[in-house]
Design an enzyme around this catalytic site. Structure first.
Site, PDB file in Angstrom:
ATOM      1  N   TRP A 162       0.885  -1.158   0.004  1.00 35.55           N
ATOM      2  CA  TRP A 162       0.056  -0.114  -0.041  1.00 35.55           C
ATOM      3  C   TRP A 162       0.780   1.377   0.050  1.00 35.55           C
ATOM      4  CZ3 TRP A 162       1.937   1.963   4.378  1.00 35.55           C
ATOM      5  CH2 TRP A 162       2.267   1.281   5.262  1.00 35.55           C
ATOM      6  N   ASN A 163       2.055   1.166   0.101  1.00 35.23           N
ATOM      7  CA  ASN A 163       2.849   2.371   0.303  1.00 35.23           C
ATOM      8  C   ASN A 163       3.076   3.301  -1.009  1.00 35.23           C
ATOM      9  OD1 ASN A 163       4.523   0.287  -0.333  1.00 35.23           O
ATOM     10  ND2 ASN A 163       6.572   1.459   0.166  1.00 35.23           N
ATOM     11  N   LYS A 186      -2.619  -8.159  -8.113  1.00 33.29           N
ATOM     12  CA  LYS A 186      -3.400  -7.954  -6.602  1.00 33.29           C
ATOM     13  C   LYS A 186      -3.152  -6.645  -6.187  1.00 33.29           C
ATOM     14  CE  LYS A 186      -2.642  -9.468  -2.829  1.00 33.29           C
ATOM     15  NZ  LYS A 186      -3.058  -8.216  -2.111  1.00 33.29           N
ATOM     16  N   PRO A 188      -3.221  -3.618  -3.161  1.00 28.44           N
ATOM     17  CA  PRO A 188      -3.235  -3.744  -1.628  1.00 28.44           C
ATOM     18  C   PRO A 188      -4.953  -3.647  -1.369  1.00 28.44           C
ATOM     19  CG  PRO A 188      -2.235  -1.753  -2.145  1.00 28.44           C
ATOM     20  CD  PRO A 188      -2.346  -2.554  -3.376  1.00 28.44           C
ATOM     21  N   GLY A 239       7.052  -6.291  -0.864  1.00 27.32           N
ATOM     22  CA  GLY A 239       6.429  -6.216   0.540  1.00 27.32           C
ATOM     23  C   GLY A 239       7.563  -6.553   1.586  1.00 27.32           C
ATOM     24  N   SER A 240       7.288  -7.153   2.652  1.00 31.49           N
ATOM     25  CA  SER A 240       7.917  -7.415   3.835  1.00 31.49           C
ATOM     26  C   SER A 240       8.787  -8.658   3.635  1.00 31.49           C
ATOM     27  CB  SER A 240       7.268  -7.381   5.029  1.00 31.49           C
ATOM     28  OG  SER A 240       6.411  -8.609   5.000  1.00 31.49           O
ATOM     29  N   GLU A 261      11.110  -8.098  -3.909  1.00 31.18           N
ATOM     30  CA  GLU A 261      11.842  -6.619  -3.531  1.00 31.18           C
ATOM     31  C   GLU A 261      11.180  -6.485  -1.943  1.00 31.18           C
ATOM     32  OE1 GLU A 261      11.417  -3.066  -2.272  1.00 31.18           O
ATOM     33  OE2 GLU A 261      10.264  -2.557  -4.129  1.00 31.18           O
ATOM     34  N   LEU A 262      12.060  -6.727  -0.992  1.00 29.88           N
ATOM     35  CA  LEU A 262      11.637  -6.767   0.273  1.00 29.88           C
ATOM     36  C   LEU A 262      12.114  -5.511   1.238  1.00 29.88           C
ATOM     37  CD1 LEU A 262      12.184 -10.703   0.480  1.00 29.88           C
ATOM     38  CD2 LEU A 262      10.268  -9.457  -0.313  1.00 29.88           C
ATOM     39  N   CYS A 295      10.408   1.546   1.320  1.00 29.06           N
ATOM     40  CA  CYS A 295      11.315   0.524   1.595  1.00 29.06           C
ATOM     41  C   CYS A 295      12.813   1.089   1.496  1.00 29.06           C
ATOM     42  CB  CYS A 295      11.048  -0.514   0.823  1.00 29.06           C
ATOM     43  SG  CYS A 295      11.118  -0.288  -0.867  1.00 29.06           S
ATOM     44  N   GLU A 392      13.000  -2.215  10.905  1.00 23.07           N
ATOM     45  CA  GLU A 392      12.948  -1.175   9.777  1.00 23.07           C
ATOM     46  C   GLU A 392      11.314  -0.388  10.826  1.00 23.07           C
ATOM     47  OE1 GLU A 392      11.770  -0.626   5.370  1.00 23.07           O
ATOM     48  OE2 GLU A 392      11.244  -2.670   6.247  1.00 23.07           O
TER      49      GLU A 392
END
Length: 490
Positions: A162-163, A186, A188, A239-240, A261-262, A295, A392
């Site tokens: 969502w960021n 998909k 958020p 995401g995380s 991409e975490l 991120c 983080e």
């Protein structure tokens, strides 16, 4: 910090699903995903449409059915769709930015910038669609040669947070479309409407039905269905790190390729030879962009001891003076956090860090009144074991510590298992080269806070993932390699 006014009224478009060219409501009645809430007020404004298992299957089937024709289209025709979508987004940028701000909370200026980045991405990838995708090698057989080709891999699944509710998915999608892939996206569930503006623009530009499909709902269920489906040939996820590990596990079981991409915890090394005020200005702007929900946001500031207090003074002053308020208020320069759980987690990190010995220089509290506002926060002198040094924060929190030698700074920069982004500020080119070479990160800025560009990759190492988003490398994530050996018959 200064707090600006209240959110002006705005109309929120009800989110839909896009399946095989049709905009439809969700059939699922999941309870595992949240209402859409205006972060500036905390008030409910809508709900993400929940796709049923049948609808997810229909979306994947559409992407599979249309892949052959879409991938065989001349690259120029795919490019024309991207160009047409860019033109459409340019015409609707104000309305789309307001929708993004309403459901996410970021300022209108930031929402416009995000939509503008998509327009630029689509136009750049339209140019790249016609790049040569093969090279010739002599091979090892006399009279023969080998064509090494990059070929569209097939239907892809794109899963994003969502960021940056529109551009993260659009960045991946533009690369996938340029090489000839079809997609199921998909977005958020917290911010479902922003990406739908991109889907609408592509449909208006003549994208064939079924080439792009958009589903939403319970993230756990939908992610599993998409990642494990045999028709999905690659998954691109942002995401995380914990969720990325689960995505990778599911993809491994299905032998599906995946790009991850975490999370990060970006270090910043500021040497004693810099223009301290200028460096603080650039870094404060970068830190508080998107309310720190980035991120690659700089977080662990390592400042050489001789300029440490001067840097802290500048940075803390800039933090205190930052106008914070509803994103639709034109006076705001930082909005609320996008989701309530992020505010709770952020304040907990600050509290535990102060308890561990960090000094709170400014901020550190939630704002009174409605919405999920947190003061821009500066911590100093945090011990290594403090929460902010290891977790983080993903919000408007900076921790600034002194260092004595470059070796000390490098050791701290590389201490954590993540390696997405890092920053170096120095006037010495030799010193910059040494620091860049030693710091373990996939993306590094030297004397700049701008490290993501439309024509270059964003890549992480260690627990920050693998693969690339953006640039030509981002296109390669959606291609497989085919080697064709030929020998001419006489």
């Amino acid at each position: 910090m200064t707090r600006t006014g209240t959110t002006p009224g705005a109309e929120y478009p009800p989110p839909k699903l896009l399946i095989d060219g049709s905009w439809v409501s969700g059939e699922a009645d999941d309870e595992n995903y949240p209402d859409v809430v205006d972060p500036a007020t905390g008030g409910r404004i809508g709900r993400a449409p929940g796709a049923s298992d049948r609808q997810v299957e229909a979306a994947i089937t559409a992407a599979q059915r249309t892949f052959g024709e879409w991938s065989r289209q001349p690259a120029r025709e795919r490019a024309e769709v991207l160009l047409g979508a860019a033109d459409s987004l340019e015409r609707t940028i104000e309305a789309d930015a307001r929708t993004m701000t309403l459901e996410h909370g970021k300022t209108l200026a930031e929402s416009r910038a995000e939509m503008t980045s998509i327009i630029e991405l689509f136009r750049w990838y339209a140019e790249q669609a016609e790049r040569p995708t093969a090279r010739m090698e002599p091979g090892s057989v006399s009279g023969g040669d080998v064509a090494v080709e990059r070929v569209a891999i097939g239907p892809v699944a794109i899963l994003t947070p969502w960021n940056f509710p529109a551009s993260l998915a659009a960045r991946k999608l533009a690369a996938a479309f340029a090489v000839g892939c079809t997609a199921v996206v998909k977005p958020p569930p917290e911010t479902p409407a922003s990406f739908l503006a991109v889907a609408r623009a592509l449909a208006e530009a003549g994208m064939p039905d079924g080439v792009l499909n958009v589903v939403n709902g319970d993230p756990v269920r939908l992610s599993r269905e998409l990642v494990e489906h045999p028709s999905i040939r690659t998954v691109s996820f942002t995401g995380s790190t914990p969720v990325g590990r689960e995505i990778a596990r599911l993809a491994a079981g299905a032998l599906t390729r995946v790009t991850l991409e975490l999370g990060g915890h970006a270090p910043v090394i500021v040497t004693e030879d810099v223009d301290v005020a200028a460096a603080a200005q650039v870094l404060a702007t970068t830190k508080y962009r998107n309310s720190g929900q980035v991120c690659i946001s700089p977080t662990r500031f390592l400042v050489q001891r001789s300029v440490y207090e001067e840097f802290v003074d500048h940075f803390a002053r800039l933090s205190t003076e930052l106008p914070v308020g509803p994103g639709l208020d034109t006076g705001s320069r930082m909005g609320p956090l996008a989701v309530e759980r992020r505010r709770t987690g952020l304040l907990d990190i600050v509290e535990r860090s102060v308890a561990a010995g960090a000094t709170l220089r400014t901020g550190g509290s939630a704002q009174s009144g409605p919405g999920w506002f947190v003061e821009p926060t500066v911590l100093t002198g945090a011990p290594t074991e403090a929460a902010v040094m290891n977790e983080e924060p993903f919000g408007p929190v900076a921790v600034i510590n002194p260092y004595d030698t470059d070796e000390n700074a490098i050791a701290e920069a590389n201490r954590l298992p993540v390696g997405l982004a890092a920053y170096v500020f120095t006037r010495s080119e030799d010193r910059a080269r040494r620091l860049v070479s030693a710091v373990e990160a996939g993306t590094i800025g030297v004397n700049t806070g701008t490290i993501v560009h439309r024509d270059t990759p964003l890549s992480g190492i260690k627990d920050s993932g693998y693969g690339s988003d953006g640039g030509l490398e981002g296109m390669h994530e959606f291609q497989h390699v085919k080697a064709v050996s030929r020998v001419s018959q006489k």
